[in-house]
Design a protein around this motif. Sequence first.
Motif, mmCIF file in Angstrom:
data_model
loop_
_atom_site.group_PDB
_atom_site.id
_atom_site.type_symbol
_atom_site.label_atom_id
_atom_site.label_comp_id
_atom_site.label_asym_id
_atom_site.label_seq_id
_atom_site.Cartn_x
_atom_site.Cartn_y
_atom_site.Cartn_z
ATOM 1 N N GLU A 222 0.831 -1.202 0.000
ATOM 2 C CA GLU A 222 0.000 0.000 0.000
ATOM 3 C C GLU A 222 0.871 1.260 0.000
ATOM 4 O O GLU A 222 0.560 2.246 -0.680
ATOM 5 C CB GLU A 222 -0.937 -0.005 1.209
ATOM 6 N N ALA A 223 1.964 1.222 0.746
ATOM 7 C CA ALA A 223 2.886 2.360 0.745
ATOM 8 C C ALA A 223 3.482 2.555 -0.649
ATOM 9 O O ALA A 223 3.675 3.691 -1.102
ATOM 10 C CB ALA A 223 3.989 2.154 1.783
ATOM 11 N N GLU A 224 3.757 1.454 -1.345
ATOM 12 C CA GLU A 224 4.283 1.537 -2.715
ATOM 13 C C GLU A 224 3.271 2.196 -3.647
ATOM 14 O O GLU A 224 3.649 3.020 -4.484
ATOM 15 C CB GLU A 224 4.655 0.146 -3.234
ATOM 16 N N GLU A 225 2.002 1.848 -3.491
ATOM 17 C CA GLU A 225 0.963 2.472 -4.323
ATOM 18 C C GLU A 225 0.952 3.984 -4.141
ATOM 19 O O GLU A 225 0.737 4.732 -5.095
ATOM 20 C CB GLU A 225 -0.410 1.892 -3.981
ATOM 21 N N LYS A 226 1.213 4.432 -2.915
ATOM 22 C CA LYS A 226 1.227 5.861 -2.619
ATOM 23 C C LYS A 226 2.523 6.526 -3.101
ATOM 24 O O LYS A 226 2.494 7.578 -3.723
ATOM 25 C CB LYS A 226 1.076 6.054 -1.104
ATOM 26 N N ARG A 227 3.665 5.898 -2.834
ATOM 27 C CA ARG A 227 4.972 6.506 -3.108
ATOM 28 C C ARG A 227 5.450 6.314 -4.541
ATOM 29 O O ARG A 227 6.138 7.152 -5.082
ATOM 30 C CB ARG A 227 6.017 5.945 -2.155
ATOM 31 N N LYS A 228 5.176 5.145 -5.115
ATOM 32 C CA LYS A 228 5.511 4.822 -6.510
ATOM 33 C C LYS A 228 6.994 5.019 -6.849
ATOM 34 O O LYS A 228 7.334 5.554 -7.906
ATOM 35 C CB LYS A 228 4.650 5.641 -7.465
ATOM 36 N N ALA A 229 7.884 4.549 -5.970
ATOM 37 C CA ALA A 229 9.324 4.664 -6.234
ATOM 38 C C ALA A 229 9.962 3.306 -6.529
ATOM 39 O O ALA A 229 11.183 3.203 -6.633
ATOM 40 C CB ALA A 229 10.027 5.330 -5.047
ATOM 41 N N GLY A 230 9.152 2.257 -6.628
ATOM 42 C CA GLY A 230 9.675 0.938 -6.980
ATOM 43 C C GLY A 230 10.428 0.230 -5.878
ATOM 44 O O GLY A 230 11.232 -0.658 -6.145
ATOM 45 N N VAL A 231 10.149 0.572 -4.634
ATOM 46 C CA VAL A 231 10.863 -0.015 -3.492
ATOM 47 C C VAL A 231 10.199 -1.307 -3.021
ATOM 48 O O VAL A 231 10.885 -2.275 -2.694
ATOM 49 C CB VAL A 231 10.947 1.010 -2.328
ATOM 50 N N CYS A 232 8.883 -1.326 -2.997
ATOM 51 C CA CYS A 232 8.128 -2.473 -2.466
ATOM 52 C C CYS A 232 7.053 -2.895 -3.466
ATOM 53 O O CYS A 232 5.855 -2.774 -3.203
ATOM 54 C CB CYS A 232 7.495 -2.118 -1.122
ATOM 55 N N LEU A 233 7.491 -3.387 -4.597
ATOM 56 C CA LEU A 233 6.577 -3.821 -5.647
ATOM 57 C C LEU A 233 5.999 -5.203 -5.322
ATOM 58 O O LEU A 233 6.578 -5.937 -4.510
ATOM 59 C CB LEU A 233 7.318 -3.866 -6.980
ATOM 60 N N PRO A 234 4.896 -5.571 -5.944
ATOM 61 C CA PRO A 234 4.334 -6.899 -5.683
ATOM 62 C C PRO A 234 5.329 -8.037 -5.909
ATOM 63 O O PRO A 234 5.295 -9.035 -5.194
ATOM 64 C CB PRO A 234 3.159 -6.987 -6.663
ATOM 65 N N ASP A 235 6.250 -7.884 -6.894
ATOM 66 C CA ASP A 235 7.213 -8.953 -7.163
ATOM 67 C C ASP A 235 8.537 -8.782 -6.422
ATOM 68 O O ASP A 235 9.501 -9.509 -6.688
ATOM 69 C CB ASP A 235 7.451 -9.096 -8.668
ATOM 70 N N THR A 236 8.579 -7.857 -5.462
ATOM 71 C CA THR A 236 9.786 -7.690 -4.643
ATOM 72 C C THR A 236 9.996 -8.938 -3.799
ATOM 73 O O THR A 236 9.087 -9.394 -3.102
ATOM 74 C CB THR A 236 9.659 -6.450 -3.722
ATOM 75 N N ARG A 237 11.198 -9.506 -3.869
ATOM 76 C CA ARG A 237 11.547 -10.684 -3.077
ATOM 77 C C ARG A 237 11.638 -10.267 -1.614
ATOM 78 O O ARG A 237 12.182 -9.219 -1.277
ATOM 79 C CB ARG A 237 12.885 -11.249 -3.562
ATOM 80 N N ALA A 238 11.084 -11.073 -0.736
ATOM 81 C CA ALA A 238 11.124 -10.819 0.701
ATOM 82 C C ALA A 238 11.232 -12.161 1.423
ATOM 83 O O ALA A 238 11.038 -13.216 0.822
ATOM 84 C CB ALA A 238 9.876 -10.062 1.143
ATOM 85 N N VAL A 239 11.538 -12.096 2.697
ATOM 86 C CA VAL A 239 11.629 -13.303 3.513
ATOM 87 C C VAL A 239 10.794 -13.069 4.769
ATOM 88 O O VAL A 239 11.075 -12.160 5.554
ATOM 89 C CB VAL A 239 13.083 -13.632 3.906
ATOM 90 N N GLY A 240 9.770 -13.887 4.919
ATOM 91 C CA GLY A 240 8.964 -13.848 6.133
ATOM 92 C C GLY A 240 9.512 -14.856 7.123
ATOM 93 O O GLY A 240 9.877 -15.971 6.739
ATOM 94 N N VAL A 241 9.598 -14.439 8.383
ATOM 95 C CA VAL A 241 10.075 -15.361 9.418
ATOM 96 C C VAL A 241 9.119 -15.331 10.605
ATOM 97 O O VAL A 241 8.509 -14.298 10.895
ATOM 98 C CB VAL A 241 11.522 -15.034 9.872
#
Length: 195
Positions: free
Chosen positions: A127-146
């Motif tokens: 949601e922050a990405e939708e607002k900021r639109k800087a390509g930091v947290c895109l839907p296809d951004t790799r992440a690791v949940g722990v």
Amino acid sequence: RNDSVAFLVIGDPFGATTHHDLVLRAVDKGVEYEVIHNASIMNAIGTVGLQLYNYGRTISIVFWDETWRPDSFYDKIRENKNQGLHSLLLLDIKVKEPDLQQMMRGKTVFLPPRFMTVNQAAAQLLEAEEKRKAGVCLPDTRAVGVARIGTDSQKIVSATLQELKNIDMGPPLHSLIIPGDMHDLEARMLALWKP
């Protein structure tokens, strides 16, 4: 001053400035204290396979509500990414939070404990990405949940932010990592955690 008192915290006692303040107050009042260090996400996160010295600034993600939606975490993730560093995101914990409606009635009532999940954090990042639109947290951004790192029931999942919105990580405590630039060894380790 004359009694023995124990103060138990999640993680290492000096992982938060609040606990430094307690030590300083004890010293100012001449109260003896002893610290027994605890395991912490700050070092246990190494089990994921990302090198600890490649992490940037640690970032807190707080619960949003209808009127308060801070997204300063976005800038901190971007700063880490720009330097090629991994971002460890510590997810909000609400324990013994007062019920404001009850307080206004003169009653002290506490809300049930809440622990932010990887799912909630991923949704807030998107949601922050939708607002900021800087390509930091895109839907296809790799992440690791722990979840529950260091326990017999720990769970580690390497997936996209979009996928992590829907993966059940089980009970708390949860954290999230946004990897930066990775060495081949780190990338191979993350491959172990794909769903």
